[in-house]
Design an enzyme around this catalytic site. Structure first.
Site: not given
Ligand SMILES: N=C(N)NC/C=C/[C@H]1O[C@@H](n2cnc3c(N)ncnc32)[C@H](O)[C@@H]1O
Length: 419
Positions: A97, A196, A205
């Site tokens: 973060h 984002e 990812e």
């Molecule tokens: N931009 C990139 N690479 N990563 C940035 C952001 C990733 C953020 O989004 C959250 N995140 C990712 N996928 C999900 C989901 N399906 N539901 C809730 N939160 C989620 C992760 O825990 C990170 O805090």
């Protein structure tokens, strides 16, 4: 030490293929899910030497399962294909973060989106998917007057995000929900879905899958998704310093000839893409070209399995073609018709970002001259087992310019990211 036939059989291990695999070069085996393969050797953690019905070749180790032979379904509880424990574990700490918040290009682009749409955001309902520390949701509350922002975060960071919202006096406007976007329930649909989600090479990812599922479930008809579109850009490039550091180094270290190690160096350093590469504009051998464009309103989860693109570059200056560099651009359309679009470009001619760029090194560099052309295709193949990973396969042909037409050569290479 050559082993006798039966000893060799003894040292082999039987594995079951987790899913189909199509070899992308003659020394790779192709097989189907459920095939039983005899693994003879494991020269590296990524590629094993195996036999299938009398044919021998390389197989991707990640596709090999030693589950009790005959057990059809892989037990996901053993190995989560989304690796969520590790993934959300990482996002529960501050390191990532801090990196993202420290990325001014990225964070100020999202701030600009909220600022330039602040009037239209009045009384709107917003979902911030994967809000992390909640920065985008806080921008909405700070710079506009939305009726509600649902800040969704799956990692343990969510409890701190709640504190940040309260600390800044926005708990009337921002509601933090801890959980996966695919699983949480919102009380209502939203007018704007912002996230984002972009990973290295845009898609790594595969968080984009979560965004598409949320779009289909929570974004009202006619709602706005931010980013609205995304493009993956490629350029053929020089990478002199990287090549010198990893390959040329073995020519004459301390007056000795270490070149027998160069095949190892190629395997170890040039098999996977190099994340966090910084390409200088002068390293570009041609004008960059968008190879894949995504419309976030029409993109479907199924489209993510395999995405194809083409490229045709005209070499603008003579140099050494070491490989290709990739980056991405996302656009945020205005909430009001005809309003200005905000763009976040992670390429070499824009401000630096934490994504930097991604370098795909060829096995052997090729000298090219101005006027030559480099054309071919790119295929992004999502990993059928490890759902956050993919393989990038490039095919290219270099054609000499009119005055040296004989300099024509073709190549192909597959780069796992990462499994
Ligand atoms: N931009 C990139 N690479 N990563 C940035 C952001 C990733 C953020 O989004 C959250 N995140 C990712 N996928 C999900 C989901 N399906 N539901 C809730 N939160 C989620 C992760 O825990 C990170 O805090």
């Amino acid at each position: 030490n050559m082993q006798t036939e039966d000893e060799d059989e003894a040292s082999c291990e039987e594995y079951v293929a987790r899913s189909d695999f199509t070899g992308s070069s003659t020394d790779q085996l192709s097989f189907s899910r459920g095939d039983r393969l005899l693994v003879h050797a494991k020269p590296s953690s990524e590629w094993w030497w195996a036999e299938l019905q009398g044919v021998i070749g390389y197989v991707p180790a990640s596709y090999m399962s030693q589950d009790a032979a005959g057990e059809e379904e892989e037990d996901p509880s053993i190995e989560d294909p989304w690796q969520d424990e590790e993934y959300f574990g990482n996002y529960g700490t501050l390191r990532l973060h801090l990196e993202m918040l420290s990325d001014k290009s990225r964070t100020e682009a999202y701030r600009q989106v909220i600022l330039s749409n602040s009037a239209s955001l009045s009384s709107k309902r917003v979902m911030d998917l994967g809000c992390g520390t909640g920065i985008i949701s806080l921008f909405c509350a700070q710079l506009a007057r939305p009726s509600m922002v649902y800040a969704v975060e799956a990692s343990s960071m969510a409890e701190y995000t709640r504190q940040l919202v309260k600390q800044n006096g926005y708990d009337e406007v921002v509601t933090v929900l801890q959980g996966r976007a695919e699983e949480i329930e919102l009380p209502e649909q939203v007018d704007v879905l912002v996230s984002e989600w972009m990973g290295n090479c845009l898609l790594f990812e595969f968080m984009v899958e979560s965004v598409l599922l949320a779009r289909d479930r929570w974004l009202r008809d006619g709602g706005t998704i931010w980013p609205s579109s995304a493009a993956l850009t490629f350029v053929p490039c020089q990478a002199d310093s990287y090549y010198a550091e990893k390959m040329a180094f073995w020519e004459r270290p301390y007056g000795l000839d270490f070149t027998p190690l160069q095949p190892l160096a190629q395997q170890e350093f040039f098999t996977k893409p190099k994340f966090s590469h910084i390409i200088e504009p002068c390293d570009c051998l041609a004008a960059p070209c968008d190879v894949i464009s995504l419309d976030m309103y029409t993109l479907q989860v199924g489209d993510l399995e395999e995405m194809k693109g083409q490229f045709h570059f005209c070499v603008e200056k003579s140099g050494v073609f070491h490989g290709f560099t990739a980056w991405f651009t996302v656009c945020f359309e205005s909430l009001e018709a005809g309003g200005a679009t905000v763009e976040l470009n992670t390429g070499p001619n824009s401000g630096p970002t934490h994504w930097k760029q991604t370098l795909f090194m060829l096995d052997r560099p090729v000298s090219v001259c101005a006027g030559d052309s480099i054309s071919g295709t790119i295929v992004l193949q999502r990993n059928p087992v490890w759902r956050r990973h993919m393989t990038v396969t490039l095919h290219w042909t270099i054609k000499g310019s009119t005055d040296n037409p004989d300099n024509s050569q073709a190549g192909t290479k597959s780069f796992p990211m990462w499994r």
